[in-house]
Enzyme design. Structure first.
Site: not given
Lengths: 382, 80
Positions: A71-72, A192, A340
Site C-alpha cells: 500500500q505504501r 504502523c 486483539c
C-alpha cells in the site's frame, strides 16, 4: 574523478541547477549513504538517492516484503512477497541506476554490529520502524560523528529532522535524545501495523529525508538541523519546533553516561518496577492452547470485525468500541481471555471490563500475532 | 490565564482532541502543566517524561508559561 558523458546526461537536470553543477554531482558520486530499513520511509529514500547518483548506498533490512507493505512501499511488487526487502530493493535500483554501488546488509542492526555497519558511511538515513532501533541508530551516529536523517510516520502525521549535523563552528547539532530523552512505555508508541499509516505520507516524509540528504552531500542550502518538522497531512499543517542540544543529553551532553552502545530493547521496555501496579494478569499463547485442549474457555476477541474475518481463533468477536454496549454477551462468572492483534487493545478492553465489575480477566500476551508465531503458522497475519 | 495545549500522535488519543485550552494561574511551569494533564487525563501518566515545546521551542520542565502560550505535545512515533 571525472564524470562520464552518460553521467553528464543522466544527471543533467540537477547539474544545470543553480549552485549544483558538475561539482555537486561529483560530490554525490563520492558519497556513501546508509539506509536503515527498506520500508515505508527507506524505499522512497532509496529511489531518490539512487536516481540522484549517490556513489555508494548501503541497505540494511532483514525483513521480507509482505502484502500489507505494498500500500505504501511502492518500490516493491506483488511477485516479491516473502523475499528479502534489501535484496529486492537492490535488484530494482540497479535497473534504475547501474552507476550506483549497493552494499547489502541482510541482517538486523544491533548494538553488536551497528558501529561496524555505520562507520564507512558519510551519512545515515533512519527508515526504521521501532523505537529501540531509532535510539540505537541515533547513539551510534553520535558516537561515530555521522549526520543522521531522521523521519518517522504515524497515521496521517510525519516528523523529519537532521540530527548530529556538523555546524560551522565544528560542534554538532541536536539529536534524537534532545527531543526524546526517555522512551515512553511501548504501548504509547504504536507501530504502523497497530496504528495504521497513510501510504503517500510515507513517500512524502521519505522524499523529504532524501532531499535533505542530497542537499547536505552536495553542499546546498540550509538544513533542518536544529529543527523538527511536524507535518499533519490530514489538515495539511506544518509546524517547526526548535531543538537545542541539551547539556543533560546522555550521549552528547556535558557529562555523557553513554559512551558505547547499550541494550536498546531493555531501554525501551520501560521501567518494569514502576509499571507493576498497572500490569494486567496475562496468559501466554502456549498456556491458552493447553487450556483449550482440556476444557472450555471464554475467548473475547476485541479486534474489528474485518480483522476477525481475515483470521481468528474462534473467540467471541466484540470490537473494543462496542464493548461497553455489549457486556451482556460476556459472562461474569467465567474466566475471560481477552485478545486483539498484538496485545494493546486487549489491555484497554480489560480496563473497560474491570470498571464494569469483571474480575476473572486474562490478557493474551502478544495477541493473534503470537498465536500465529508459536501455535498455528497457518493463521493469516496482516 | 489561558494556555493552549496542542497534541500530536498518541497524545491526540489521550486528550481526545487536537488541542485543549487550559485555565492556569500566573507563574505556572511546564512541569505544572504536565501534572494538570495527568490529573485531567490519567493515561497521560505514561507520557510525563516527554519534553514539551512552548511557542515552537523545546523547553525544560521549570520553564514558566505566559498568557496565550502554545504548548506542543509530541510523543515519539516509531513508524517507518
Amino acid at each position: 574523478m571525472e564524470l562520464t558523458r552518460e553521467e553528464l546526461i543522466r544527471y543533467n537536470r540537477q547539474i544545470i541547477l543553480p549552485n549544483f553543477g558538475v561539482d555537486g554531482q561529483k560530490k554525490l558520486k563520492t558519497s556513501k549513504v546508509l539506509v536503515i530499513g527498506a520500508g515505508g520511509l527507506g524505499a522512497p529514500n532509496l529511489q531518490y538517492l539512487s536516481g540522484a547518483g549517490i556513489g555508494t548506498i548501503g541497505i540494511v533490512d532483514f525483513d521480507v516484503v509482505s502484502l500489507t507493505n505494498l500500500q505504501r512501499q511502492v518500490l516493491f511488487d506483488t511477485s516479491q512477497i516473502n523475499e528479502n526487502k534489501a535484496e529486492m530493493a537492490i535488484s530494482r535500483l540497479k535497473k534504475l541506476n547501474p552507476e550506483v554501488t549497493f552494499n547489502l546488509y541482510k541482517e538486523q542492526i544491533t548494538s553488536e554490529n551497528a558501529m561496524a555497519i555505520i562507520e564507512p558511511y558519510d551519512l545515515v538515513i533512519d527508515g526504521s520502524d521501532n523505537l529501540p532501533t531509532r535510539y540505537l541508530v541515533n547513539d551510534a551516529c553520535v558516537l561515530l560523528g555521522k549526520t543522521l536523517l531522521y523521519g518517522a510516520i504515524f497515521r496521517y502525521e510525519g516528523q523529519v529532522s537532521v540530527f548530529n549535523h556538523e555546524r560551522e563552528d565544528g560542534t554538532r547539532g541536536p539529536n534524537y535524545r534532545d527531543i526524546f530523552p526517555d522512551p515512553p512505555p511501548p504501548e504509547m508508541v504504536p507501530s504502523c501495523s497497530e496504528g495504521g499509516v497513510f501510504g503517500a505520507l510515507a513517500g512524502i516524509v521519505g522524499a523529504m529525508q532524501a532531499n535533505e540528504a542530497i542537499k547536505i552531500l552536495a553542499g546546498l542550502g540550509s538544513t533542518l538541523s536544529g529543527r523538527l518538522l511536524l507535518y499533519d497531512s490530514l489538515d495539511f499543517t506544518t509546524r517547526y519546533l526548535n531543538i537545542r542540544p541539551s547539556p543533560s543529553n546522555p550521549v552528547s551532553g556535558d557529562n555523557p553516561t553513554i559512551t558505547e552502545l547499550i541494550d536498546y530493547e531493555a531501554f525501551c521496555a520501560g521501567p518494569t518496577i514502576d509499571r507493576q501496579e498497572d500490569l494486567v494478569d496475562s496468559i501466554s499463547v502456549k498456556k491458552l492452547e493447553e487450556q483449550m485442549k482440556t476444557g472450555s474457555v471464554f475467548i473475547l476477541d476485541v479486534r474489528e470485525s474485518y480483522e476477525y474475518e481475515i483470521s481468528n481463533i474462534n473467540g467471541i468477536n466484540i470490537p473494543l468500541g462496542e464493548l461497553e454496549s455489549r457486556l451482556d454477551e460476556i459472562p461474569k462468572e467465567k474466566e475471560v481471555i481477552v485478545h486483539c492483534k498484538s496485545g494493546v487493545r486487549s489491555r484497554k478492553a480489560i480496563e473497560v471490563l474491570k470498571k464494569n465489575d469483571y474480575t476473572q480477566l486474562l490478557n493474551l500476551e502478544g495477541g493473534i500475532l503470537a498465536w500465529q508465531e508459536e501455535i498455528d503458522s497457518a493463521i493469516q497475519v496482516y | 490565564m489561558k494556555v493552549e495545549v496542542i497534541a500530536f500522535g498518541i497524545a491526540k488519543d489521550i486528550i481526545n482532541a487536537k488541542s485543549v485550552n487550559l485555565e492556569v494561574s500566573e507563574g505556572v511551569t511546564v512541569g505544572n502543566i504536565k501534572e494538570k494533564l495527568v490529573n485531567d487525563y490519567p493515561a497521560f501518566n505514561a507520557l510525563v517524561s516527554l519534553k514539551l515545546a512552548v511557542n515552537a521551542e523545546y523547553v525544560e520542565d521549570h520553564h514558566i508559561l505566559n498568557e496565550n502560550d502554545e504548548v506542543v505535545l509530541i510523543p515519539p512515533v516509531s513508524g517507518g
